[in-house]
Design a protein around this motif. Structure first.
Motif, mmCIF file in Angstrom:
data_model
loop_
_atom_site.group_PDB
_atom_site.id
_atom_site.type_symbol
_atom_site.label_atom_id
_atom_site.label_comp_id
_atom_site.label_asym_id
_atom_site.label_seq_id
_atom_site.Cartn_x
_atom_site.Cartn_y
_atom_site.Cartn_z
ATOM 1 N N GLU A 5 35.874 34.472 39.168
ATOM 2 C CA GLU A 5 34.901 34.342 37.844
ATOM 3 C C GLU A 5 33.562 34.846 38.234
ATOM 4 N N ASN A 6 32.736 34.797 39.320
ATOM 5 C CA ASN A 6 31.560 35.835 39.642
ATOM 6 C C ASN A 6 31.795 37.061 39.596
ATOM 7 N N TRP A 7 33.191 37.712 39.987
ATOM 8 C CA TRP A 7 33.773 38.974 39.821
ATOM 9 C C TRP A 7 33.277 39.441 38.511
ATOM 10 N N ARG A 8 34.261 38.562 37.607
ATOM 11 C CA ARG A 8 34.225 38.875 35.937
ATOM 12 C C ARG A 8 33.276 39.078 35.655
ATOM 13 N N LYS A 9 32.250 38.259 36.008
ATOM 14 C CA LYS A 9 30.739 38.185 35.210
ATOM 15 C C LYS A 9 30.268 39.468 35.189
ATOM 16 N N GLU A 10 30.656 39.891 36.895
ATOM 17 C CA GLU A 10 29.211 41.049 37.588
ATOM 18 C C GLU A 10 29.876 42.490 36.498
ATOM 19 N N ALA B 230 35.951 30.288 41.570
ATOM 20 C CA ALA B 230 34.720 30.406 41.363
ATOM 21 C C ALA B 230 34.412 32.340 41.440
ATOM 22 N N ASN B 231 34.889 33.063 43.284
ATOM 23 C CA ASN B 231 34.924 34.160 43.008
ATOM 24 C C ASN B 231 35.696 34.516 42.084
ATOM 25 N N TYR C 197 35.100 41.996 30.460
ATOM 26 C CA TYR C 197 35.633 42.379 32.187
ATOM 27 C C TYR C 197 37.169 43.188 31.790
#
Ligand code: 4G4
Length: 225
Positions: free
Chosen positions: A200-205, A197-198, A173
């Protein structure tokens, strides 16, 4: 981790003394022992190469000189790796595997390579760092040592190694640091939110999006992503 390096150009490895690996060498976490193959030539002109049998362009490294250089090393259990364009392509998985060894011997070829008989006698694994040719095995050996050393305890912060497995099999990312605004571009808000958590999700996306765009083939067999 100890690396013995069999090379005609030990001076090339001075650059390993800089940066992260240099610090690991100072801390004695990594040991790099350079062996100059030329020191084992019995020739009055210190010759190490000769013409290829059967003819053809270029020169070939003599097996006796390479063998004597290898025999000067006393640990006969250490794995011997030959860096060559014909080797198995290096992967992160292979790097991790090799990092579990205590002692590796890296053999660097020059000219058109090394006489096959000594390779058959002493080499355990032939590795290539990619499908291209460089003038000698030294740069590939340094790439391999650097990649392996990152997995040796104490070389880099453990979190840094673990972060890679968080998005395993994907490209990284994007990263941002200060200033918050640069050339009128703002750092993505989510990264300033403190909401882990947000983030982490943003980085995965992002990792997934970047992988799809730049390296589609890396997602083969991972259709659940
Ligand atoms: C062995 C045989 C490795 C070593 C021939 C080595 C690319 C890689 C060499 C050669 C290398 C790689 C001079 C062709 C040294 N080039 N992709 N060159 N050549 O890992």
């Amino acid at each position: 981790m100890k690396f013995d390096v069999l090379t005609l150009f030990p001076e090339m490895f001075a650059s390993m003394q800089a940066s992260v690996i240099g610090r690991a060498i100072q801390k004695r976490i990594i040991e790099m022992n350079l062996v100059n193959i030329r020191d084992f030539s019995k020739d009055k002109h210190k010759k190490v190469d000769d013409y290829p049998y059967g003819g053809g362009a270029g020169m070939v490294m003599r097996p006796d000189v390479v063998y004597d250089a290898y025999q000067s090393l006393t640990d006969k259990k250490a794995k011997v790796i030959y860096l060559s364009p014909q080797g198995e392509l290096l992967t992160q998985k292979k790097v991790q595997e090799l990092s579990k060894e205590n002692h590796l011997i890296l053999l660097c070829g020059h000219y058109e390579g090394i006489d096959q008989r000594v390779i058959d006698e002493i080499v355990d694994e032939e590795i290539s760092i990619g499908d291209y040719i460089v003038t000698g095995g030294e740069l590939p050996a340094m790439v391999l040592m650097d990649a392996i050393s990152r997995y040796v305890e104490g070389v880099i912060k453990e979190e840094a190694v673990q972060e890679e497995s968080f998005v395993e099999g994907l490209l990284e990312y994007p990263q941002y640091t200060r200033p918050e605004i640069f050339l009128n571009k703002k750092v993505p808000d989510v990264l300033l939110s403190g909401h882990h958590a947000n983030i982490e999700n943003w980085r995965k996306e992002k990792a997934l999006e970047i992988t799809k765009r730049k390296r589609k083939e890396m997602l083969k067999g991972k259709e659940n992503f």
